[in-house]
Design a protein around this motif. Structure first.
Motif, PDB file in Angstrom:
ATOM      1  N   SER A  41       0.837  -1.210   0.000  1.00 45.44           N
ATOM      2  CA  SER A  41       0.000   0.000   0.000  1.00 45.44           C
ATOM      3  C   SER A  41       0.862   1.247   0.000  1.00 45.44           C
ATOM      4  CB  SER A  41      -0.908   0.016   1.228  1.00 45.44           C
ATOM      5  OG  SER A  41      -1.725  -1.127   1.223  1.00 45.44           O
ATOM      6  N   GLU A  83      -6.722   1.500  -0.707  1.00 47.99           N
ATOM      7  CA  GLU A  83      -6.982   0.392   0.205  1.00 47.99           C
ATOM      8  C   GLU A  83      -8.205   0.718   1.057  1.00 47.99           C
ATOM      9  OE1 GLU A  83      -3.783  -0.384   3.022  1.00 47.99           O
ATOM     10  OE2 GLU A  83      -4.254  -2.516   2.868  1.00 47.99           O
ATOM     11  N   ASP A 159      -5.524  -1.152  -5.014  1.00 44.58           N
ATOM     12  CA  ASP A 159      -5.012  -1.778  -3.799  1.00 44.58           C
ATOM     13  C   ASP A 159      -5.997  -2.834  -3.314  1.00 44.58           C
ATOM     14  OD1 ASP A 159      -3.690  -2.443  -1.496  1.00 44.58           O
ATOM     15  OD2 ASP A 159      -3.201  -0.370  -0.968  1.00 44.58           O
ATOM     16  N   GLU A 160      -5.639  -4.071  -3.486  1.00 46.76           N
ATOM     17  CA  GLU A 160      -6.431  -5.213  -3.034  1.00 46.76           C
ATOM     18  C   GLU A 160      -7.913  -5.113  -3.366  1.00 46.76           C
ATOM     19  OE1 GLU A 160      -5.299  -7.136   0.437  1.00 46.76           O
ATOM     20  OE2 GLU A 160      -3.579  -5.846   0.849  1.00 46.76           O
TER      21      GLU A 160
HETATM   22 MG   LIG Z   1      -2.030  -2.723   2.176  1.00 49.49          MG
END
Ligand SMILES: [Mg+2]
Ligand SMILES: Nc1ncnc2c1ncn2[C@@H]1O[C@H](COP(=O)(O)OP(=O)(O)OP(=O)(O)O)[C@@H](O)[C@H]1O
Lengths: 235, 404
Positions: A41, A83, A159-160
């Motif tokens: 991140s 994130e 992010d994810e």
């Molecule tokens: Mg992260």
């Protein structure tokens, strides 16, 4: 398209990135994998200017954007899905999408892009007047992706995007990421815990460990790599 | 039956607790002249009985809030309110209502006793202050506890410029606005990276520092002694006290209208959208391309402009200013008006400002207890109606869709 050269980022005295260098070429899907706390991140935040690096340089399409304020980097065609989604909870789905297009003034084109994201995620169209905060986790993730797309980015940092989603939705999201990449020609830099799925759609990948890049290769090579298999693929 | 016994038990416990807690101040009275101690046991009894019933009522209300008002009262209450709002939105009702209101406001100074006009002017000044602080808190989501400093800035702009250069009111009014805005930015720059509680504490400190500076730079500002004999505004000719007060009343009305106009335009503007995003999530806002630093500074400046102007009006109205008028208490009262009325809601803030200024004015007996009263009001409100008396109704804007 995007090039990081020896990036070092700190949180106070804690060094989170210890000299990251990587490159994303135009039209690629690149995946960054790594354990919790590896600095994935932080890498994205450094690129997007929210946590500027202390040293090193970042180039976006050949232009040095190191230390440029975050809002200015957005104007250069870089968008991010942060994130934890970070939806505006009180704003409706439409208003959230509208925020994504904050810098744009081309009303007609925006309408077309709105149609496009509603085509990607029909559920959002049904929920268009619902407050962002009352959407389900998966819907919020879809909204976060759509909102970033509304800025019409040339490169999209994610992010994810699969965090906390049901396997079927994860499949769907990865499918859509590929679709965005193919249809819009958007370059994609993806951070994922879900390395298995991510590497399947990515062209190349980087492995991050303790703030350092320890491996970089094509996706298929990484998937075949014993260490990567043991550490991140869980097979 | 069991439930009642339990309730009694709870109330008795609350009563006992408060009786013990207030014992030293409510019962014991030391008369140091005669060297005797008075034991006012009667007070203790009243506190006990009062707490017993009030705590019962309190729990009843809490219970009702959590479980709804029971079946007998469905949404009638809510529907009623909604239709009032809707009715006011309709042209047929809106225009006559506004017309009547306008006539009442215009005729007000001639319908009431002279001193009432002064009180109402103070209330209107507070309305403008509330609307200004509301930009910072309600729209920007930045908790600012030093708002009185901007107010002082305006007042001293007029006071000092009159003192040194003999500047008249009408020149000072825009200058007050400008100096308010500039001061807003000056205070804004160092706190750009702060948010929430930290921002609140630092702005509070700035407010106090500004006041102390005014107090201690006596060579320049005349210190605690203040600046006296600042002229009231004239209307081509010099006005009588009565005339000037009425005149200031109308000036305040115009300023209120102007503030409402500007704020409503702000809501619909790009800056309004940026503020909305910043308040909701500042990291996401940055990712949307919003310049946080600029947006925050604009918020401070836009909020401070109004305090600057009201400061000039204050100096003209009282003809005397000193740092004592701009204490933390003043900032807090403006904040109370905003929060009580409804953060982010224009009618809410207006109502809040009137309540905060007029209640202590017309119920003189309560004036001494006003901080206590507002404290209790805030606690009760934060439990039962945290959005304020008239909550904000957010306008939804739509992209690429029919604006229906
Ligand atoms: Mg992260
Ligand atoms: N705001 C912060 N202040 C201090 N340290 C931080 C901060 N944010 C992250 N860190 C630290 O920096 C390191 C990298 O964090 P980062 O969030 O980049 O990890 P990550 O790879 O994204 O992990 P995850 O997969 O859990 O999201 C961690 O050790 C973390 O504790």
């Amino acid at each position: 398209m995007l090039k990081l050269d020896n990036i070092k980022t700190y949180y106070g005295n804690i060094q989170a990135l210890k000299g990251i260098s990587l490159e994303v070429k135009k039209g690629e899907i690149i995946c960054l994998i790594g354990a919790n706390g590896a600095g994935k991140s932080t890498t994205l935040m450094s690129i997007s200017g929210i946590e500027p690096p202390r040293s090193g340089s970042i180039f976006l399409e050949g232009i040095d954007i190191t230390g440029m304020p975050a809002h200015q980097i957005v104007t250069m065609g870089l968008s991010q899905v942060p994130e934890g989604r970070r939806i505006f909870p009180q704003l409706s789905v439409l208003e959230n999408l509208d925020m994504g297009a904050y810098l744009r003034r081309d009303k007609e084109e925006q309408k077309r892009d709105l149609e496009y994201v509603f085509d990607l995620f029909p559920i959002l169209s049904q929920r268009r007047n619902q407050s962002g905060g009352t959407l389900s986790g998966g819907e919020q993730q879809m909204l976060a992706i759509s909102r970033a797309l509304m800025a019409k980015p040339r490169i999209l940092l994610m992010d994810e995007p699969s965090l906390g989603l049901a396997p079927i939705i994860v499949q769907q999201i990865f499918g859509i990421i590929t679709r965005i990449n193919k249809e819009q020609g958007t370059t994609i830099f993806l951070v994922e815990q879900n390395a298995n799925q991510a590497l399947k759609i990515a062209d190349r990948g980087y492995v991050l460990q303790n703030g350092m890049i320890v491996k970089s290769d094509t996706s298929s090579a990484l998937m075949a790599d014993e260490e990567v298999k043991n550490a991140y693929l869980g097979v | 039956m069991n439930k009642i016994i339990q309730e009694i038990k709870k109330s008795v416990l609350s009563a006992l607790w408060l009786m013990i807690l207030t014992f030293p101040i409510m019962v014991i009275k030391v008369n140091s002249y005669e060297g005797v101690v008075l034991w006012r046991w009667k007070n203790l009894m009243w506190i006990g009985i009062g707490t017993f019933f009030l705590s019962w009522l309190w729990r009843f209300l809490l219970d009702r809030k959590e479980n709804g008002p029971g079946e007998s009262k469905p949404d009638a209450d809510r529907d009623g309110k909604f239709s009032l709002r809707k009715a006011l939105g309709e042209r047929k009702v809106k225009i006559p209502t506004l017309a009547v209101l306008a006539i009442l406001v215009l005729a007000f100074p001639f319908m009431v006793k002279f001193y009432q006009v002064g009180i109402m002017t103070s209330a209107l000044m507070f309305v403008i202050l509330g609307l200004g602080l509301n930009i910072v808190i309600g729209y920007g989501g930045l908790l600012h506890l030093g708002y009185a400093a901007f107010y002082a800035m305006g007042a001293y702009t007029y006071g000092l410029m009159y003192l040194y250069w003999g500047l008249p009111f009408w020149a000072a009014l825009p200058l007050g606005a400008v100096s308010g805005a500039v001061f807003g930015i000056v205070i804004g720059v160092p706190v750009l990276r702060l948010r929430g509680d930290y921002l609140a504490i630092v702005t509070l400190a700035f407010g106090e520092i500004s006041r102390l500076l005014l107090e201690n730079m006596s060579g320049f500002t005349k210190g605690p002694e203040g600046i006296a004999q600042i002229p009231r505004p004239g209307f081509f000719v010099k006005l009588s006290l009565q005339g000037a007060t009425t005149y200031l009343f109308y000036i305040c009305i115009v300023l209120v209208l102007f503030a409402i106009f500007v704020i409503r335009r702000l809501e619909d503007s790009r800056i309004g959208r940026a503020l909305e995003a910043m308040k909701e999530d500042d990291i996401a806002a940055q990712s949307m391309g919003i310049d946080l630093a600029k947006t925050k500074l604009i918020t401070f400046a836009l909020g401070a402009v109004w305090a600057g102007m009201v400061g000039v009006v204050l100096a003209a109205k009282t003809t005397y200013i000193n740092p004592g008028s701009f204490t933390l208490m003043e900032s807090v009262m403006i904040l109370v008006a905003v929060v009580l009325g409804g953060t982010g809601s224009i009618p809410g803030v207006i109502l809040g400002a009137f309540l905060v200024t007029l209640i202590p004015e017309y119920f003189r007996a309560l004036a001494d207890y006003r901080m206590l009263m507002f404290g209790v009001a805030l606690v009760v409100m934060s439990i039962f109606r945290p959005q304020g008396i008239i909550p904000r109704v957010r306008k939804r804007y739509l992209v690429g869709e029919d604006k229906s």
